[in-house]
Design a protein around this motif. Structure first.
Motif, PDB file in Angstrom:
ATOM      1  N   ASN A  88       2.078  17.789   1.686  1.00 59.30           N
ATOM      2  CA  ASN A  88       1.758  18.013   3.092  1.00 59.30           C
ATOM      3  C   ASN A  88       1.782  16.649   3.806  1.00 59.30           C
ATOM      4  N   GLY A  89       1.654  16.656   5.123  1.00 59.27           N
ATOM      5  CA  GLY A  89       1.808  15.388   5.864  1.00 59.27           C
ATOM      6  C   GLY A  89       3.163  14.781   5.545  1.00 59.27           C
ATOM      7  N   GLY A  90       4.183  15.622   5.471  1.00 55.12           N
ATOM      8  CA  GLY A  90       5.509  15.154   5.045  1.00 55.12           C
ATOM      9  C   GLY A  90       6.076  14.077   5.950  1.00 55.12           C
ATOM     10  N   ASN A  91       5.580  14.012   7.189  1.00 61.55           N
ATOM     11  CA  ASN A  91       6.077  12.990   8.121  1.00 61.55           C
ATOM     12  C   ASN A  91       5.149  11.776   8.178  1.00 61.55           C
ATOM     13  N   SER A  92       4.139  11.712   7.293  1.00 59.71           N
ATOM     14  CA  SER A  92       3.274  10.527   7.279  1.00 59.71           C
ATOM     15  C   SER A  92       4.082   9.363   6.725  1.00 59.71           C
ATOM     16  N   ALA A  93       3.557   8.150   6.889  1.00 62.61           N
ATOM     17  CA  ALA A  93       4.278   6.979   6.378  1.00 62.61           C
ATOM     18  C   ALA A  93       4.475   7.122   4.866  1.00 62.61           C
ATOM     19  N   VAL A 136       0.823  -1.219   0.000  1.00 68.87           N
ATOM     20  CA  VAL A 136       0.000   0.000   0.000  1.00 68.87           C
ATOM     21  C   VAL A 136       0.866   1.283   0.000  1.00 68.87           C
ATOM     22  N   ASN A 137       1.573   1.535   1.082  1.00 68.87           N
ATOM     23  CA  ASN A 137       2.236   2.838   1.198  1.00 68.87           C
ATOM     24  C   ASN A 137       3.414   3.045   0.240  1.00 68.87           C
ATOM     25  N   PRO A 138       4.359   2.087   0.124  1.00 71.21           N
ATOM     26  CA  PRO A 138       5.466   2.350  -0.827  1.00 71.21           C
ATOM     27  C   PRO A 138       4.980   2.500  -2.268  1.00 71.21           C
ATOM     28  N   ASN A 146      -1.313  15.662  -1.728  1.00 73.74           N
ATOM     29  CA  ASN A 146      -2.141  16.158  -0.626  1.00 73.74           C
ATOM     30  C   ASN A 146      -2.793  15.014   0.133  1.00 73.74           C
ATOM     31  N   CYS A 147      -2.454  14.872   1.419  1.00 69.21           N
ATOM     32  CA  CYS A 147      -3.155  13.870   2.245  1.00 69.21           C
ATOM     33  C   CYS A 147      -3.886  14.540   3.397  1.00 69.21           C
ATOM     34  N   VAL A 148      -4.001  15.886   3.359  1.00 65.14           N
ATOM     35  CA  VAL A 148      -4.586  16.609   4.509  1.00 65.14           C
ATOM     36  C   VAL A 148      -5.898  17.306   4.138  1.00 65.14           C
ATOM     37  N   PHE A 190      -5.995  10.206  -6.212  1.00 63.74           N
ATOM     38  CA  PHE A 190      -5.128   9.035  -6.385  1.00 63.74           C
ATOM     39  C   PHE A 190      -5.631   7.935  -5.468  1.00 63.74           C
ATOM     40  N   TRP A 191      -5.832   6.748  -6.036  1.00 66.22           N
ATOM     41  CA  TRP A 191      -6.275   5.617  -5.219  1.00 66.22           C
ATOM     42  C   TRP A 191      -5.479   4.393  -5.644  1.00 66.22           C
ATOM     43  N   VAL A 192      -4.582   3.963  -4.776  1.00 65.52           N
ATOM     44  CA  VAL A 192      -3.678   2.865  -5.130  1.00 65.52           C
ATOM     45  C   VAL A 192      -4.459   1.581  -5.442  1.00 65.52           C
ATOM     46  N   THR A 193      -5.568   1.380  -4.749  1.00 65.94           N
ATOM     47  CA  THR A 193      -6.388   0.180  -4.943  1.00 65.94           C
ATOM     48  C   THR A 193      -6.838   0.070  -6.396  1.00 65.94           C
ATOM     49  N   TYR A 198      -4.660  12.165  -2.039  1.00 67.27           N
ATOM     50  CA  TYR A 198      -4.730  10.731  -1.727  1.00 67.27           C
ATOM     51  C   TYR A 198      -5.243  10.456  -0.327  1.00 67.27           C
ATOM     52  N   GLY A 199      -5.419  11.480   0.476  1.00 71.11           N
ATOM     53  CA  GLY A 199      -5.948  11.283   1.826  1.00 71.11           C
ATOM     54  C   GLY A 199      -6.618  12.558   2.290  1.00 71.11           C
ATOM     55  N   GLY A 200      -7.373  12.450   3.375  1.00 72.37           N
ATOM     56  CA  GLY A 200      -8.089  13.622   3.891  1.00 72.37           C
ATOM     57  C   GLY A 200      -7.985  13.689   5.403  1.00 72.37           C
ATOM     58  N   LYS A 256      -7.261  24.129   4.304  1.00 74.02           N
ATOM     59  CA  LYS A 256      -6.358  25.241   3.953  1.00 74.02           C
ATOM     60  C   LYS A 256      -4.985  24.735   3.561  1.00 74.02           C
ATOM     61  N   ASN A 257      -4.642  23.621   4.178  1.00 75.43           N
ATOM     62  CA  ASN A 257      -3.337  23.036   3.924  1.00 75.43           C
ATOM     63  C   ASN A 257      -3.163  22.641   2.450  1.00 75.43           C
ATOM     64  N   SER A 258      -4.268  22.133   1.862  1.00 78.90           N
ATOM     65  CA  SER A 258      -4.174  21.762   0.452  1.00 78.90           C
ATOM     66  C   SER A 258      -4.067  23.021  -0.411  1.00 78.90           C
TER      67      SER A 258
HETATM   68  P1  NDP Z   1       0.133   8.347   8.886  1.00 81.39           P
HETATM   69  O1  NDP Z   1      -0.766   7.972  10.014  1.00 81.39           O
HETATM   70  O2  NDP Z   1       1.496   7.767   8.821  1.00 81.39           O
HETATM   71  O3  NDP Z   1       0.317   9.959   8.886  1.00 81.39           O
HETATM   72  C1  NDP Z   1      -0.743  10.843   8.999  1.00 81.39           C
HETATM   73  C2  NDP Z   1      -0.247  12.250   8.633  1.00 81.39           C
HETATM   74  O4  NDP Z   1      -1.310  13.159   8.600  1.00 81.39           O
HETATM   75  C3  NDP Z   1       0.786  12.808   9.577  1.00 81.39           C
HETATM   76  O5  NDP Z   1       1.750  13.483   8.828  1.00 81.39           O
HETATM   77  C4  NDP Z   1      -0.034  13.792  10.412  1.00 81.39           C
HETATM   78  O6  NDP Z   1       0.732  14.856  10.909  1.00 81.39           O
HETATM   79  C5  NDP Z   1      -0.971  14.327   9.360  1.00 81.39           C
HETATM   80  N1  NDP Z   1      -2.197  14.900   9.903  1.00 81.39           N
HETATM   81  C6  NDP Z   1      -3.154  14.268  10.596  1.00 81.39           C
HETATM   82  N2  NDP Z   1      -4.164  15.116  10.885  1.00 81.39           N
HETATM   83  C7  NDP Z   1      -3.813  16.302  10.350  1.00 81.39           C
HETATM   84  C8  NDP Z   1      -4.419  17.591  10.326  1.00 81.39           C
HETATM   85  N3  NDP Z   1      -5.600  17.815  10.903  1.00 81.39           N
HETATM   86  N4  NDP Z   1      -3.776  18.593   9.698  1.00 81.39           N
HETATM   87  C9  NDP Z   1      -2.559  18.379   9.123  1.00 81.39           C
HETATM   88  N5  NDP Z   1      -1.930  17.187   9.114  1.00 81.39           N
HETATM   89  C10 NDP Z   1      -2.553  16.169   9.733  1.00 81.39           C
HETATM   90  O7  NDP Z   1      -0.676   8.114   7.569  1.00 81.39           O
HETATM   91  P2  NDP Z   1      -0.365   7.292   6.225  1.00 81.39           P
HETATM   92  O8  NDP Z   1       0.867   7.794   5.564  1.00 81.39           O
HETATM   93  O9  NDP Z   1      -0.478   5.843   6.491  1.00 81.39           O
HETATM   94  O10 NDP Z   1      -1.633   7.746   5.384  1.00 81.39           O
HETATM   95  C11 NDP Z   1      -1.883   9.120   5.121  1.00 81.39           C
HETATM   96  C12 NDP Z   1      -3.218   9.224   4.429  1.00 81.39           C
HETATM   97  O11 NDP Z   1      -3.105   8.636   3.161  1.00 81.39           O
HETATM   98  C13 NDP Z   1      -4.379   8.494   5.140  1.00 81.39           C
HETATM   99  O12 NDP Z   1      -5.538   9.281   4.964  1.00 81.39           O
HETATM  100  C14 NDP Z   1      -4.488   7.191   4.345  1.00 81.39           C
HETATM  101  O13 NDP Z   1      -5.783   6.629   4.412  1.00 81.39           O
HETATM  102  C15 NDP Z   1      -4.159   7.702   2.970  1.00 81.39           C
HETATM  103  N6  NDP Z   1      -3.692   6.723   2.007  1.00 81.39           N
HETATM  104  C16 NDP Z   1      -4.303   6.732   0.801  1.00 81.39           C
HETATM  105  C17 NDP Z   1      -3.922   5.896  -0.202  1.00 81.39           C
HETATM  106  C18 NDP Z   1      -4.596   5.994  -1.514  1.00 81.39           C
HETATM  107  O14 NDP Z   1      -4.374   5.154  -2.391  1.00 81.39           O
HETATM  108  N7  NDP Z   1      -5.428   7.009  -1.716  1.00 81.39           N
HETATM  109  C19 NDP Z   1      -2.869   4.892  -0.004  1.00 81.39           C
HETATM  110  C20 NDP Z   1      -2.195   4.996   1.282  1.00 81.39           C
HETATM  111  C21 NDP Z   1      -2.618   5.885   2.253  1.00 81.39           C
HETATM  112  P3  NDP Z   1       1.095  15.028  12.483  1.00 81.39           P
HETATM  113  O15 NDP Z   1       2.308  14.163  12.730  1.00 81.39           O
HETATM  114  O16 NDP Z   1       1.375  16.466  12.578  1.00 81.39           O
HETATM  115  O17 NDP Z   1      -0.107  14.570  13.268  1.00 81.39           O
END
Ligand code: NDP
Length: 365
Positions: A174-179, A149-151, A251-253, A299-302, A274-276, A256-258
């Protein structure tokens, strides 16, 4: 006979209320000629698994009685790593000991064993096979179990839609520190693209910036910096220095961030959502459409990885980076399931779901 356990639900709802363990026998003495039996090595909890159980995810497995449940039920879990323990006599794509991941989503990975068609799985090298090829490293259980999924999300978003010129062009996320964000940082570095990652401010900001820099980030900024007009000049300076443009925003957020990351796009740039995570809609000013011809797409990896040729190619690339120790996986909190132990399989997953806010949960078997 192999006693298999699988987590199922017959009604949608919260995982704590609707999950059950179903136990059934797999007749390993009478396996079909194109069938394989696999045992699970590990299967994580992803946000989409939870949404699927709740019934709010667009893709879900059918509820059937195929596994011998008393009422139509669906198996849970979409990602996981398996080891092949038996193959039918016409199977050519697997042998005993191979590692495998489901070819498609909705397989139901929260289980101990499965009987499946050989086409239901794709092969991954096990550590001995990687060693025999002379590779630096074999896949870890965590890497194999979370490879689907993630990679691929990060790799495909960076390569499948916009042509970024190595050494010159940039993407912003955005969400630069997300997985996903951490994979995007590493993969962009491997491909020679510049990354601009936006993160939320926090007391240990420098620590997080150091971590992302050590993964290969080009620049890491806070949401406040990204929103500031003055800081815009600094960003323009960075892109000028490389002779490239910010052609892609991830954009996963939302909210305003987007808007903030879309504003940094060059003319004709693309924002992929790809996320909200903020649960706010994507907001794009009219002027960005009219005067900069920005495109906003999802974007939807599925959906994309229903193309099994693309899935194989994408997974092969990620495996190669892991084997060459060029890519670091996102660490998971691991819990071992003991078959016949105190807790039933669905209870172990219910706890993992409840603990998901502490980090990615991986159940090992
Ligand atoms: P993680 O749980 O690893 O990271 C979540 C990120 O979102 C963190 O950077 C966090 O920042 C940030 N975040 C959370 N809430 C907010 C907010 N209110 N405002 C700003 N930043 C916020 O997530 P993943 O990497 O696993 O997944 C990220 C998103 O991508 C999810 O929504 C997931 O469902 C989606 N996804 C979608 C895919 C697709 O194909 N469309 C495939 C894989 C994932 P902080 O550290 O500051 O809290």
């Amino acid at each position: 006979m192999i006693t298999s356990q699988v987590v199922v639900y017959s009604q949608h709802g919260e995982p704590k209320d609707v999950l059950k363990t179903h136990t059934y026998e797999i007749d390993d003495a009478n396996i079909g000629e194109n069938e394989i039996i696999v045992k699970t090595l590990a299967a994580p909890v992803n946000p989409s698994d939870i949404n699927q159980i709740q019934g709010v995810y667009p893709s879900k497995p059918e509820k059937t009685t195929a596994l011998g449940t008393s009422e139509p039920s669906a198996p849970t879990g979409n990602e996981g790593l398996f080891e092949v323990i038996k193959v039918g006599n016409k199977v050519t794509n697997f042998k005993v000991g191979d590692w495998a991941v489901p070819a498609q989503v909705n397989f139901g990975t929260w289980r101990t064993h499965a009987l499946a068609k050989d086409t239901d799985f794709l092969q991954l090298p096990n550590p001995d096979q990687s060693k025999a090829k002379g590779k630096k490293s074999g896949l870890t259980i965590n890497q194999g179990a979370t490879i689907s999924v993630n990679p691929p999300t990060a790799l495909l978003m960076l390569t499948h839609f916009v042509k970024l010129t190595p050494g010159k062009d940039w993407f912003i996320q955005n969400g630069g520190n997300s997985a996903v964000g951490k994979y995007a940082i590493q993969i962009s570095k491997l491909l020679g693209f510049n990354s601009l990652s936006v993160i939320r401010d926090r007391p240990n900001l420098q620590e997080l910036k150091d971590e992302l820099n050590s993964l290969g980030a080009t620049q890491v900024i806070t949401e406040e910096e990204n929103a500031s007009r003055d800081f815009g000049a600094t960003i323009k300076g960075w892109t000028k220095d490389t002779g490239g443009e910010i052609k892609l925003a991830l954009n996963c957020v939302g909210g305003k961030n987007s808007t903030g990351i879309a504003r940094k796009l060059a003319n004709n740039g693309l924002m992929l959502t790809y996320g909200g995570m903020s649960f706010q809609p994507v907001i794009l000013p009219t002027s960005l459409h009219i005067f900069k011809n920005i495109t906003s797409a999802g974007f939807w990896v599925t959906q994309l990885l229903k193309d099994s040729e693309l899935k194989t190619k994408t997974l092969n690339q990620i495996v190669e980076w892991y084997e060459d120790e060029k890519l670091k996986d996102a660490p998971a909190i691991q819990t071992k399931f003991e078959q016949g132990g105190e807790k039933q399989l669905h209870e172990v997953y219910q706890e993992a779901v409840a603990n998901s806010s502490n980090g990615k949960q991986l159940i090992t078997f």
